[in-house]
Design a protein around this motif. Sequence first.
Motif, PDB file in Angstrom:
ATOM      1  N   GLY A 162       0.815  -1.209   0.000  1.00  0.00           N
ATOM      2  CA  GLY A 162       0.000   0.000   0.000  1.00  0.00           C
ATOM      3  C   GLY A 162       0.851   1.262   0.000  1.00  0.00           C
ATOM      4  O   GLY A 162       0.533   2.249  -0.674  1.00  0.00           O
ATOM      5  N   ARG A 163       1.929   1.235   0.752  1.00  0.00           N
ATOM      6  CA  ARG A 163       2.820   2.390   0.798  1.00  0.00           C
ATOM      7  C   ARG A 163       3.460   2.650  -0.570  1.00  0.00           C
ATOM      8  O   ARG A 163       3.541   3.780  -1.031  1.00  0.00           O
ATOM      9  CB  ARG A 163       3.892   2.156   1.864  1.00  0.00           C
ATOM     10  N   ARG A 164       3.913   1.592  -1.219  1.00  0.00           N
ATOM     11  CA  ARG A 164       4.527   1.742  -2.555  1.00  0.00           C
ATOM     12  C   ARG A 164       3.520   2.252  -3.572  1.00  0.00           C
ATOM     13  O   ARG A 164       3.851   3.053  -4.450  1.00  0.00           O
ATOM     14  CB  ARG A 164       5.126   0.417  -3.002  1.00  0.00           C
ATOM     15  N   PHE A 165       2.266   1.786  -3.464  1.00  0.00           N
ATOM     16  CA  PHE A 165       1.219   2.267  -4.367  1.00  0.00           C
ATOM     17  C   PHE A 165       0.985   3.758  -4.167  1.00  0.00           C
ATOM     18  O   PHE A 165       0.905   4.523  -5.132  1.00  0.00           O
ATOM     19  CB  PHE A 165      -0.081   1.482  -4.136  1.00  0.00           C
ATOM     20  N   ARG A 166       0.883   4.203  -2.907  1.00  0.00           N
ATOM     21  CA  ARG A 166       0.624   5.612  -2.634  1.00  0.00           C
ATOM     22  C   ARG A 166       1.823   6.493  -2.991  1.00  0.00           C
ATOM     23  O   ARG A 166       1.652   7.669  -3.282  1.00  0.00           O
ATOM     24  CB  ARG A 166       0.232   5.798  -1.166  1.00  0.00           C
ATOM     25  N   GLU A 167       3.036   5.952  -2.988  1.00  0.00           N
ATOM     26  CA  GLU A 167       4.209   6.730  -3.399  1.00  0.00           C
ATOM     27  C   GLU A 167       4.157   7.089  -4.874  1.00  0.00           C
ATOM     28  O   GLU A 167       4.697   8.104  -5.289  1.00  0.00           O
ATOM     29  CB  GLU A 167       5.493   5.950  -3.117  1.00  0.00           C
ATOM     30  N   ARG A 168       3.508   6.283  -5.670  1.00  0.00           N
ATOM     31  CA  ARG A 168       3.432   6.526  -7.117  1.00  0.00           C
ATOM     32  C   ARG A 168       2.393   7.583  -7.483  1.00  0.00           C
ATOM     33  O   ARG A 168       2.431   8.111  -8.588  1.00  0.00           O
ATOM     34  CB  ARG A 168       3.110   5.225  -7.850  1.00  0.00           C
ATOM     35  N   LEU A 169       1.473   7.867  -6.569  1.00  0.00           N
ATOM     36  CA  LEU A 169       0.440   8.871  -6.834  1.00  0.00           C
ATOM     37  C   LEU A 169       1.029  10.264  -6.654  1.00  0.00           C
ATOM     38  O   LEU A 169       1.887  10.477  -5.811  1.00  0.00           O
ATOM     39  CB  LEU A 169      -0.747   8.674  -5.893  1.00  0.00           C
ATOM     40  N   PRO A 170       0.557  11.239  -7.440  1.00  0.00           N
ATOM     41  CA  PRO A 170       1.145  12.582  -7.373  1.00  0.00           C
ATOM     42  C   PRO A 170       0.777  13.309  -6.077  1.00  0.00           C
ATOM     43  O   PRO A 170      -0.308  13.152  -5.536  1.00  0.00           O
ATOM     44  CB  PRO A 170       0.547  13.293  -8.586  1.00  0.00           C
ATOM     45  N   GLY A 171       1.711  14.096  -5.586  1.00  0.00           N
ATOM     46  CA  GLY A 171       1.504  14.900  -4.387  1.00  0.00           C
ATOM     47  C   GLY A 171       2.829  15.215  -3.739  1.00  0.00           C
ATOM     48  O   GLY A 171       3.774  14.435  -3.806  1.00  0.00           O
ATOM     49  N   ARG A 172       2.919  16.397  -3.081  1.00  0.00           N
ATOM     50  CA  ARG A 172       4.182  16.788  -2.446  1.00  0.00           C
ATOM     51  C   ARG A 172       4.186  16.438  -0.971  1.00  0.00           C
ATOM     52  O   ARG A 172       5.085  15.774  -0.504  1.00  0.00           O
ATOM     53  CB  ARG A 172       4.408  18.281  -2.617  1.00  0.00           C
ATOM     54  N   ASP A 173       3.212  16.963  -0.224  1.00  0.00           N
ATOM     55  CA  ASP A 173       3.154  16.710   1.212  1.00  0.00           C
ATOM     56  C   ASP A 173       2.546  15.339   1.463  1.00  0.00           C
ATOM     57  O   ASP A 173       1.455  15.035   0.997  1.00  0.00           O
ATOM     58  CB  ASP A 173       2.318  17.778   1.910  1.00  0.00           C
ATOM     59  N   ARG A 174       3.268  14.501   2.219  1.00  0.00           N
ATOM     60  CA  ARG A 174       2.831  13.126   2.464  1.00  0.00           C
ATOM     61  C   ARG A 174       3.007  12.752   3.918  1.00  0.00           C
ATOM     62  O   ARG A 174       3.803  13.331   4.647  1.00  0.00           O
ATOM     63  CB  ARG A 174       3.639  12.144   1.618  1.00  0.00           C
ATOM     64  N   CYS A 175       2.288  11.712   4.325  1.00  0.00           N
ATOM     65  CA  CYS A 175       2.426  11.140   5.661  1.00  0.00           C
ATOM     66  C   CYS A 175       3.775  10.412   5.738  1.00  0.00           C
ATOM     67  O   CYS A 175       4.153   9.699   4.808  1.00  0.00           O
ATOM     68  CB  CYS A 175       1.277  10.175   5.926  1.00  0.00           C
ATOM     69  N   LYS A 176       4.489  10.584   6.849  1.00  0.00           N
ATOM     70  CA  LYS A 176       5.788   9.922   6.993  1.00  0.00           C
ATOM     71  C   LYS A 176       5.641   8.416   7.132  1.00  0.00           C
ATOM     72  O   LYS A 176       6.554   7.667   6.792  1.00  0.00           O
ATOM     73  CB  LYS A 176       6.501  10.455   8.242  1.00  0.00           C
ATOM     74  N   ASN A 177       4.507   7.976   7.626  1.00  0.00           N
ATOM     75  CA  ASN A 177       4.330   6.561   7.913  1.00  0.00           C
ATOM     76  C   ASN A 177       3.788   5.783   6.714  1.00  0.00           C
ATOM     77  O   ASN A 177       4.358   4.776   6.320  1.00  0.00           O
ATOM     78  CB  ASN A 177       3.401   6.400   9.112  1.00  0.00           C
ATOM     79  N   CYS A 178       2.689   6.248   6.144  1.00  0.00           N
ATOM     80  CA  CYS A 178       2.026   5.460   5.088  1.00  0.00           C
ATOM     81  C   CYS A 178       2.113   6.101   3.714  1.00  0.00           C
ATOM     82  O   CYS A 178       1.609   5.542   2.751  1.00  0.00           O
ATOM     83  CB  CYS A 178       0.574   5.207   5.459  1.00  0.00           C
ATOM     84  N   ARG A 179       2.730   7.286   3.615  1.00  0.00           N
ATOM     85  CA  ARG A 179       2.928   7.999   2.351  1.00  0.00           C
ATOM     86  C   ARG A 179       1.627   8.469   1.710  1.00  0.00           C
ATOM     87  O   ARG A 179       1.562   8.679   0.506  1.00  0.00           O
ATOM     88  CB  ARG A 179       3.725   7.155   1.345  1.00  0.00           C
ATOM     89  N   ALA A 180       0.568   8.669   2.508  1.00  0.00           N
ATOM     90  CA  ALA A 180      -0.691   9.219   1.984  1.00  0.00           C
ATOM     91  C   ALA A 180      -0.474  10.690   1.622  1.00  0.00           C
ATOM     92  O   ALA A 180       0.212  11.422   2.329  1.00  0.00           O
ATOM     93  CB  ALA A 180      -1.802   9.083   3.012  1.00  0.00           C
ATOM     94  N   GLN A 181      -1.091  11.141   0.523  1.00  0.00           N
ATOM     95  CA  GLN A 181      -0.925  12.505   0.053  1.00  0.00           C
ATOM     96  C   GLN A 181      -1.872  13.435   0.817  1.00  0.00           C
ATOM     97  O   GLN A 181      -3.020  13.089   1.081  1.00  0.00           O
ATOM     98  CB  GLN A 181      -1.240  12.604  -1.442  1.00  0.00           C
ATOM     99  N   PHE A 182      -1.376  14.619   1.132  1.00  0.00           N
ATOM    100  CA  PHE A 182      -2.205  15.628   1.778  1.00  0.00           C
ATOM    101  C   PHE A 182      -2.656  16.697   0.804  1.00  0.00           C
ATOM    102  O   PHE A 182      -3.589  17.438   1.079  1.00  0.00           O
ATOM    103  CB  PHE A 182      -1.444  16.293   2.928  1.00  0.00           C
ATOM    104  N   ASP A 183      -1.993  16.825  -0.316  1.00  0.00           N
ATOM    105  CA  ASP A 183      -2.359  17.838  -1.302  1.00  0.00           C
ATOM    106  C   ASP A 183      -2.345  17.206  -2.687  1.00  0.00           C
ATOM    107  O   ASP A 183      -2.153  16.008  -2.844  1.00  0.00           O
ATOM    108  CB  ASP A 183      -1.391  19.025  -1.235  1.00  0.00           C
ATOM    109  N   GLY A 184      -2.545  18.025  -3.688  1.00  0.00           N
ATOM    110  CA  GLY A 184      -2.533  17.519  -5.049  1.00  0.00           C
ATOM    111  C   GLY A 184      -3.863  16.902  -5.440  1.00  0.00           C
ATOM    112  O   GLY A 184      -4.849  16.958  -4.701  1.00  0.00           O
TER     113      GLY A 184
END
Length: 102
Positions: free
Chosen positions: A57-79
């Motif tokens: 799940g973390r690798r999947f969310r890393e591929r999605l566009p966005g700058r600000d992310r969660c340090k733990n799960c890499r969820a995007q906060f913007d974009g």
Amino acid sequence: MVDFCIRQNSNRECEMSQESDSGVERESLERMWDPNSRVNSAIYHALTGEDPVLLKGRRFRERLPGRDRCKNCRAQFDGPVGWLMRMRGRGQYDRNPKFCNF
């Protein structure tokens, strides 16, 4: 015989109970603290980042566009995906903006 602290009285002193080796409470405590148990190993792998499901799940969310992310799960906060993450409960945490609410 093994001593277990089963509850604290009003003076914060531990009330001890003598349990036999065949007691149900003793077996449940041994299972809870067994480092090789399935539950403890799952918690360990989740906290160290070695769980394959969480890594996927973390690798999947890393591929999605966005700058600000969660340090733990890499969820995007913007974009463009930020609103979707907020709808799924992974919005930015109020007390620490580097992590999500999940």
